[in-house]
Design a protein around this motif. Structure first.
Motif, short mmCIF file in Angstrom:
data_model
loop_
_atom_site.label_atom_id
_atom_site.label_comp_id
_atom_site.label_asym_id
_atom_site.label_seq_id
_atom_site.Cartn_x
_atom_site.Cartn_y
_atom_site.Cartn_z
N PHE A 1 -2.05 -5.61 3.14
CA PHE A 1 -1.34 -4.40 2.74
C PHE A 1 -0.23 -4.71 1.73
CE2 PHE A 1 -2.96 -2.89 6.94
CZ PHE A 1 -3.72 -1.84 6.46
N SER A 2 0.35 -5.89 1.80
CA SER A 2 1.44 -6.27 0.90
C SER A 2 0.97 -6.50 -0.53
CB SER A 2 2.14 -7.53 1.41
OG SER A 2 2.76 -7.28 2.64
N ASP A 3 -0.31 -6.75 -0.74
CA ASP A 3 -0.86 -7.00 -2.08
C ASP A 3 -1.84 -5.92 -2.51
OD1 ASP A 3 0.50 -9.33 -2.67
OD2 ASP A 3 -1.02 -10.63 -1.81
N PHE A 4 -1.83 -4.79 -1.85
CA PHE A 4 -2.85 -3.75 -2.08
C PHE A 4 -2.86 -3.26 -3.52
CE2 PHE A 4 -5.46 -0.07 -1.26
CZ PHE A 4 -6.28 -0.50 -0.22
N ILE B 1 0.82 -1.21 0.00
CA ILE B 1 0.00 0.00 0.00
C ILE B 1 0.86 1.27 0.00
CG2 ILE B 1 -0.27 0.09 2.51
CD1 ILE B 1 -3.21 1.00 1.98
N THR B 2 2.04 1.20 0.61
CA THR B 2 2.92 2.37 0.65
C THR B 2 3.51 2.70 -0.72
OG1 THR B 2 4.82 1.02 1.29
CG2 THR B 2 3.53 2.00 3.08
N LYS B 3 3.44 1.75 -1.64
CA LYS B 3 3.91 1.98 -3.02
C LYS B 3 2.77 2.48 -3.90
CE LYS B 3 7.87 -0.16 -2.13
NZ LYS B 3 9.18 0.32 -2.21
N VAL B 4 1.54 2.37 -3.40
CA VAL B 4 0.36 2.77 -4.17
C VAL B 4 -0.05 4.20 -3.85
CG1 VAL B 4 -2.06 2.21 -4.67
CG2 VAL B 4 -0.43 0.37 -4.20
N TYR B 5 -0.02 4.55 -2.58
CA TYR B 5 -0.49 5.86 -2.11
C TYR B 5 0.61 6.60 -1.37
CZ TYR B 5 -5.07 3.69 -2.81
OH TYR B 5 -6.15 3.04 -3.36
N GLN B 6 0.58 7.92 -1.52
CA GLN B 6 1.40 8.76 -0.66
C GLN B 6 0.72 8.75 0.70
OE1 GLN B 6 4.01 11.17 -1.18
NE2 GLN B 6 4.48 10.22 -3.13
N MET B 7 1.48 8.57 1.74
CA MET B 7 0.88 8.62 3.07
C MET B 7 1.87 9.23 4.04
SD MET B 7 0.66 4.65 4.48
CE MET B 7 -0.32 4.03 3.15
N PRO B 8 1.34 9.94 5.02
CA PRO B 8 2.22 10.54 6.03
C PRO B 8 3.02 9.47 6.76
CG PRO B 8 -0.03 11.37 6.24
CD PRO B 8 -0.07 10.25 5.25
N GLU B 9 4.22 9.83 7.16
CA GLU B 9 5.11 8.89 7.84
C GLU B 9 4.47 8.31 9.10
OE1 GLU B 9 8.06 6.37 8.12
OE2 GLU B 9 7.91 7.77 6.46
N ASN B 10 3.70 9.13 9.83
CA ASN B 10 3.07 8.61 11.06
C ASN B 10 2.02 7.55 10.74
OD1 ASN B 10 1.32 10.60 9.98
ND2 ASN B 10 0.50 11.11 12.00
N VAL B 11 1.34 7.66 9.61
CA VAL B 11 0.36 6.64 9.22
C VAL B 11 1.09 5.36 8.79
CG1 VAL B 11 -1.48 6.04 7.58
CG2 VAL B 11 -1.41 8.33 8.60
N VAL B 12 2.17 5.51 8.03
CA VAL B 12 2.98 4.35 7.64
C VAL B 12 3.45 3.62 8.89
CG1 VAL B 12 5.14 3.59 6.56
CG2 VAL B 12 3.77 5.37 5.47
N HIS B 13 3.99 4.36 9.84
CA HIS B 13 4.52 3.76 11.07
C HIS B 13 3.40 3.04 11.85
CE1 HIS B 13 6.95 3.23 14.65
NE2 HIS B 13 5.96 3.76 15.36
N THR B 14 2.24 3.68 11.95
CA THR B 14 1.13 3.08 12.69
C THR B 14 0.68 1.78 12.03
OG1 THR B 14 0.35 5.21 13.51
CG2 THR B 14 -1.25 3.41 13.48
N LEU B 15 0.48 1.80 10.71
CA LEU B 15 0.03 0.60 10.01
C LEU B 15 1.06 -0.52 10.16
CD1 LEU B 15 -1.50 2.03 6.71
CD2 LEU B 15 -2.70 1.33 8.79
#
Length: 151
Positions: free
Chosen positions: A88-91, A34-48
């Protein structure tokens, strides 16, 4: 008779320790993550990654008790079930309709507090989402143009 049953039970418990399940561990972050599909804030990446990826990605961090059967089997069942629901790995492989629905569900379960499941929270005391994490996830999903239903 009771001693024989006890010895048999102990024997079964010892034997099943040799029947280990394969682990859900991949090499690094998937290209379909999912992190390769969407831009997301670092805090959201860390939480997920910290609070969701154990059961919803190809990279589970296993605690020591995973090696004790039948606990390991029970954990594998939950991981398999979690990845079937959301991975999330296959998003990147999700079609647009499914991806949007999953994003809605991510915000929904964060707001409801229904994830992570209680049995996970028992052993991972810091896994419950904080109000700030819930707000960050919800805001990120809304920023993608996903309309969230009011509860």
């Amino acid at each position: 008779m009771k001693k024989k049953i006890l010895y048999a039970l102990i024997g079964v418990l010892v034997v099943i320790q040799f029947l280990q399940s394969s682990k859900n561990i991949a090499e690094g972050i998937s290209e379909n993550d999912i992190t390769k599909v969407y831009q997301m804030p670092e805090n959201v990446v860390h939480t997920l990654q910290k609070k969701c990826y154990d059961c919803h990605s190809h990279n589970t961090e296993y605690p020591w008790y995973y090696n004790i059967q039948p606990l390991g089997w029970w954990m594998n069942f939950h991981i398999k079930e979690g990845k079937e629901e959301l991975n999330f790995s296959d998003f990147k492989n999700y079609d647009a309709k499914r991806a949007n629905h999953k994003l809605e569900e991510i915000a929904e379960v964060a707001n409801e507090g229904s994830m992570p499941i209680k049995s996970y929270q028992w052993m991972h005391g810091d896994s419950k989402l904080t109000p700030g994490e819930v707000e960050a996830i919800t805001s990120w999903v809304k920023s993608l143009g996903i309309t969230l239903e009011k509860n």
